[in-house]
Write a protein that holds these residues in place. Structure first.
Motif, mmCIF file in Angstrom:
data_model
loop_
_atom_site.group_PDB
_atom_site.id
_atom_site.type_symbol
_atom_site.label_atom_id
_atom_site.label_comp_id
_atom_site.label_asym_id
_atom_site.label_seq_id
_atom_site.Cartn_x
_atom_site.Cartn_y
_atom_site.Cartn_z
ATOM 1 N N GLU A 43 0.826 -1.201 0.000
ATOM 2 C CA GLU A 43 0.000 0.000 0.000
ATOM 3 C C GLU A 43 0.867 1.260 0.000
ATOM 4 O O GLU A 43 0.614 2.208 -0.758
ATOM 5 C CB GLU A 43 -0.926 0.000 1.216
ATOM 6 C CG GLU A 43 -1.843 1.212 1.285
ATOM 7 C CD GLU A 43 -2.778 1.177 2.470
ATOM 8 O OE1 GLU A 43 -3.677 2.034 2.548
ATOM 9 O OE2 GLU A 43 -2.622 0.276 3.321
ATOM 10 N N ALA A 44 1.908 1.266 0.836
ATOM 11 C CA ALA A 44 2.774 2.439 0.925
ATOM 12 C C ALA A 44 3.515 2.700 -0.377
ATOM 13 O O ALA A 44 3.748 3.855 -0.754
ATOM 14 C CB ALA A 44 3.769 2.261 2.070
ATOM 15 N N GLU A 45 3.882 1.638 -1.075
ATOM 16 C CA GLU A 45 4.649 1.782 -2.315
ATOM 17 C C GLU A 45 3.754 1.866 -3.558
ATOM 18 O O GLU A 45 4.252 1.912 -4.681
ATOM 19 C CB GLU A 45 5.620 0.595 -2.470
ATOM 20 C CG GLU A 45 6.598 0.437 -1.324
ATOM 21 C CD GLU A 45 7.609 1.569 -1.224
ATOM 22 O OE1 GLU A 45 7.632 2.418 -2.138
ATOM 23 O OE2 GLU A 45 8.368 1.595 -0.245
ATOM 24 N N ARG A 46 2.455 1.847 -3.350
ATOM 25 C CA ARG A 46 1.487 1.978 -4.448
ATOM 26 C C ARG A 46 1.659 0.857 -5.486
ATOM 27 O O ARG A 46 1.630 1.090 -6.683
ATOM 28 C CB ARG A 46 1.582 3.355 -5.108
ATOM 29 C CG ARG A 46 1.391 4.507 -4.137
ATOM 30 C CD ARG A 46 1.287 5.851 -4.832
ATOM 31 N NE ARG A 46 2.440 6.127 -5.696
ATOM 32 C CZ ARG A 46 3.611 6.543 -5.265
ATOM 33 N NH1 ARG A 46 3.815 6.743 -3.958
ATOM 34 N NH2 ARG A 46 4.594 6.783 -6.096
ATOM 35 N N THR A 47 1.847 -0.342 -4.969
ATOM 36 C CA THR A 47 1.966 -1.520 -5.826
ATOM 37 C C THR A 47 0.997 -2.596 -5.343
ATOM 38 O O THR A 47 1.401 -3.539 -4.649
ATOM 39 C CB THR A 47 3.403 -2.076 -5.821
ATOM 40 O OG1 THR A 47 3.826 -2.258 -4.455
ATOM 41 C CG2 THR A 47 4.358 -1.142 -6.531
ATOM 42 N N PRO A 48 -0.294 -2.463 -5.636
ATOM 43 C CA PRO A 48 -1.251 -3.494 -5.233
ATOM 44 C C PRO A 48 -0.775 -4.886 -5.658
ATOM 45 O O PRO A 48 -0.263 -5.078 -6.766
ATOM 46 C CB PRO A 48 -2.530 -3.084 -5.966
ATOM 47 C CG PRO A 48 -2.387 -1.615 -6.192
ATOM 48 C CD PRO A 48 -0.930 -1.384 -6.412
ATOM 49 N N ILE A 49 -0.957 -5.840 -4.768
ATOM 50 C CA ILE A 49 -0.420 -7.185 -4.999
ATOM 51 C C ILE A 49 -1.300 -7.930 -6.005
ATOM 52 O O ILE A 49 -2.477 -8.184 -5.747
ATOM 53 C CB ILE A 49 -0.335 -7.963 -3.670
ATOM 54 C CG1 ILE A 49 0.575 -7.221 -2.686
ATOM 55 C CG2 ILE A 49 0.191 -9.379 -3.915
ATOM 56 C CD1 ILE A 49 0.511 -7.765 -1.265
ATOM 57 N N ARG A 50 -0.710 -8.284 -7.139
ATOM 58 C CA ARG A 50 -1.411 -9.055 -8.172
ATOM 59 C C ARG A 50 -1.102 -10.556 -8.073
ATOM 60 O O ARG A 50 -1.957 -11.379 -8.385
ATOM 61 C CB ARG A 50 -0.997 -8.550 -9.568
ATOM 62 C CG ARG A 50 -1.255 -7.068 -9.791
ATOM 63 C CD ARG A 50 -2.703 -6.776 -10.052
ATOM 64 N NE ARG A 50 -2.934 -5.354 -10.263
ATOM 65 C CZ ARG A 50 -2.747 -4.713 -11.404
ATOM 66 N NH1 ARG A 50 -2.294 -5.365 -12.466
ATOM 67 N NH2 ARG A 50 -3.002 -3.418 -11.505
ATOM 68 N N PHE A 51 0.134 -10.859 -7.697
ATOM 69 C CA PHE A 51 0.567 -12.254 -7.615
ATOM 70 C C PHE A 51 1.275 -12.493 -6.286
ATOM 71 O O PHE A 51 2.049 -11.650 -5.825
ATOM 72 C CB PHE A 51 1.540 -12.610 -8.744
ATOM 73 C CG PHE A 51 1.042 -12.327 -10.124
ATOM 74 C CD1 PHE A 51 -0.010 -13.051 -10.664
ATOM 75 C CD2 PHE A 51 1.622 -11.323 -10.888
ATOM 76 C CE1 PHE A 51 -0.472 -12.781 -11.941
ATOM 77 C CE2 PHE A 51 1.177 -11.045 -12.161
ATOM 78 C CZ PHE A 51 0.127 -11.776 -12.691
ATOM 79 N N VAL A 52 1.013 -13.645 -5.686
ATOM 80 C CA VAL A 52 1.795 -14.153 -4.557
ATOM 81 C C VAL A 52 2.380 -15.479 -5.022
ATOM 82 O O VAL A 52 1.642 -16.404 -5.380
ATOM 83 C CB VAL A 52 0.938 -14.351 -3.299
ATOM 84 C CG1 VAL A 52 1.788 -14.943 -2.175
ATOM 85 C CG2 VAL A 52 0.325 -13.028 -2.857
ATOM 86 N N VAL A 53 3.700 -15.561 -5.044
ATOM 87 C CA VAL A 53 4.395 -16.715 -5.625
ATOM 88 C C VAL A 53 5.180 -17.444 -4.547
ATOM 89 O O VAL A 53 5.936 -16.824 -3.791
ATOM 90 C CB VAL A 53 5.369 -16.265 -6.735
ATOM 91 C CG1 VAL A 53 6.025 -17.485 -7.403
ATOM 92 C CG2 VAL A 53 4.669 -15.389 -7.774
ATOM 93 N N ASP A 54 5.012 -18.752 -4.489
ATOM 94 C CA ASP A 54 5.940 -19.585 -3.725
ATOM 95 C C ASP A 54 6.831 -20.300 -4.732
ATOM 96 O O ASP A 54 6.329 -20.977 -5.651
ATOM 97 C CB ASP A 54 5.199 -20.596 -2.854
ATOM 98 C CG ASP A 54 4.978 -20.093 -1.435
ATOM 99 O OD1 ASP A 54 5.870 -19.382 -0.919
ATOM 100 O OD2 ASP A 54 3.928 -20.397 -0.837
ATOM 101 N N THR A 55 8.139 -20.164 -4.567
ATOM 102 C CA THR A 55 9.046 -20.824 -5.494
ATOM 103 C C THR A 55 8.940 -22.344 -5.400
ATOM 104 O O THR A 55 9.257 -23.047 -6.365
ATOM 105 C CB THR A 55 10.501 -20.395 -5.229
ATOM 106 O OG1 THR A 55 10.843 -20.656 -3.862
ATOM 107 C CG2 THR A 55 10.701 -18.926 -5.551
ATOM 108 N N HIS A 56 8.483 -22.841 -4.246
ATOM 109 C CA HIS A 56 8.301 -24.281 -4.083
ATOM 110 C C HIS A 56 7.477 -24.514 -2.821
ATOM 111 O O HIS A 56 7.194 -23.577 -2.056
ATOM 112 C CB HIS A 56 9.645 -25.007 -3.994
ATOM 113 C CG HIS A 56 10.536 -24.557 -2.867
ATOM 114 N ND1 HIS A 56 11.089 -23.297 -2.799
ATOM 115 C CD2 HIS A 56 10.987 -25.206 -1.759
ATOM 116 C CE1 HIS A 56 11.830 -23.185 -1.713
ATOM 117 N NE2 HIS A 56 11.777 -24.337 -1.056
ATOM 118 N N LEU A 57 7.091 -25.753 -2.612
ATOM 119 C CA LEU A 57 6.401 -26.147 -1.389
ATOM 120 C C LEU A 57 7.457 -26.330 -0.306
ATOM 121 O O LEU A 57 8.205 -27.303 -0.299
ATOM 122 C CB LEU A 57 5.613 -27.433 -1.610
ATOM 123 C CG LEU A 57 4.477 -27.346 -2.649
ATOM 124 C CD1 LEU A 57 3.905 -28.729 -2.923
ATOM 125 C CD2 LEU A 57 3.383 -26.387 -2.192
#
Length: 247
Positions: A43-57
């Motif tokens: 929010e502070a950086e004005r970059t709404p989160i579009r993707f949340v990525v886990d590189t692996h389980l």
């Protein structure tokens, strides 16, 4: 472009916020609990989160990925081979995740785990070529990821050797931003410096420098450290499966 690196101590891990401020699009990679710092930063950086990525389980901690994605109204991203028991955005090798002027290109680089992915990051305001690689636990500063947490150590090492060959083909100037640093249970000779380059690791990372598969497998099988506590159960939980299935 914006990039923020979060260094965690319990457990030792690294997560990232990155994205394009101009187009208001961000992504979080390998988040840990609590999720509020990521939400506040986006929010502070004005970059709404579009993707949340886990590189692996992950096998060393419970991922905050699904919880964060739900809170942010974002896609939760795993490689298509993850086989998780819940809905997720399944990506494949070469697929692009667009974030305005920033693009994340998926690399399937298994070995540490079968579903492991990396993200080649390009900022078109700087140039047309990738600037850095979010390498997860495949290639870290001073070491590579252990290979027995999701497969047998030898077959995992052979798979990892092939993945590292792909990374060796990348240019020396490409920056490496890994998913762990010194103190993590996922490597043995990790540096406390949480970034490097392909070229530096090619010269001074003993595992990454090996060019013979047999020598690499022998290296990976020597002095395997104890697994993280409850590793199988944690990995199963991150896949949405009963822990008994991972036993």
């Amino acid at each position: 472009m914006i990039l923020r690196q979060y260094l965690h101590r319990d457990p030792v891990a690294i997560s990232y916020l990155l994205g394009c401020v101009g187009h208001g699009a961000g992504a979080i990679v390998d988040p840990l609990f609590p999720i509020e710092p990521y939400l506040r930063a986006a929010e502070a950086e004005r970059t709404p989160i579009r993707f949340v990525v886990d590189t692996h389980l992950h096998a060393d901690h419970v991922s905050a990925g699904r919880t964060l994605a739900e809170a942010a109204g974002a896609d939760y991203v795993l490689h298509e081979s993850a086989g998780a028991a819940f809905p997720f955005r399944a990506v494949r090798d070469g697929e692009a995740l667009p974030l305005g002027n920033v693009e994340l290109s998926v690399l399937h680089i298994p070995g540490h785990t079968p579903e492991h992915l990396g993200l080649l990051v390009t900022d078109r305001t700087r140039g047309p070529e990738p600037w850095f690689l979010l390498s997860g636990h495949t290639l870290m500063v001073g070491d590579v990821g252990r290979t027995e947490l999701a497969s047998d150590a030898a077959s995992g090492a052979r798979t990892l050797f092939a993945s590292l060959a792909r990374l060796k083909a990348l240019p020396d100037h490409l920056e490496i931003l890994p998913g762990a640093f010194a103190g993590s249970v996922c490597g043995r000779g990790l540096s406390g410096k949480p970034s490097s380059t392909i070229g530096f690791e090619r010269r001074f990372n003993q595992a990454f420098a090996l060019t013979e598969e047999r020598a690499f497998v022998d290296f990976m099988l020597a002095n395997i450290p104890p697994p993280p506590p409850e590793a199988a159960a944690i990995r199963a939980r991150n896949a949405g499966q009963p822990s008994a299935e991972a036993a």
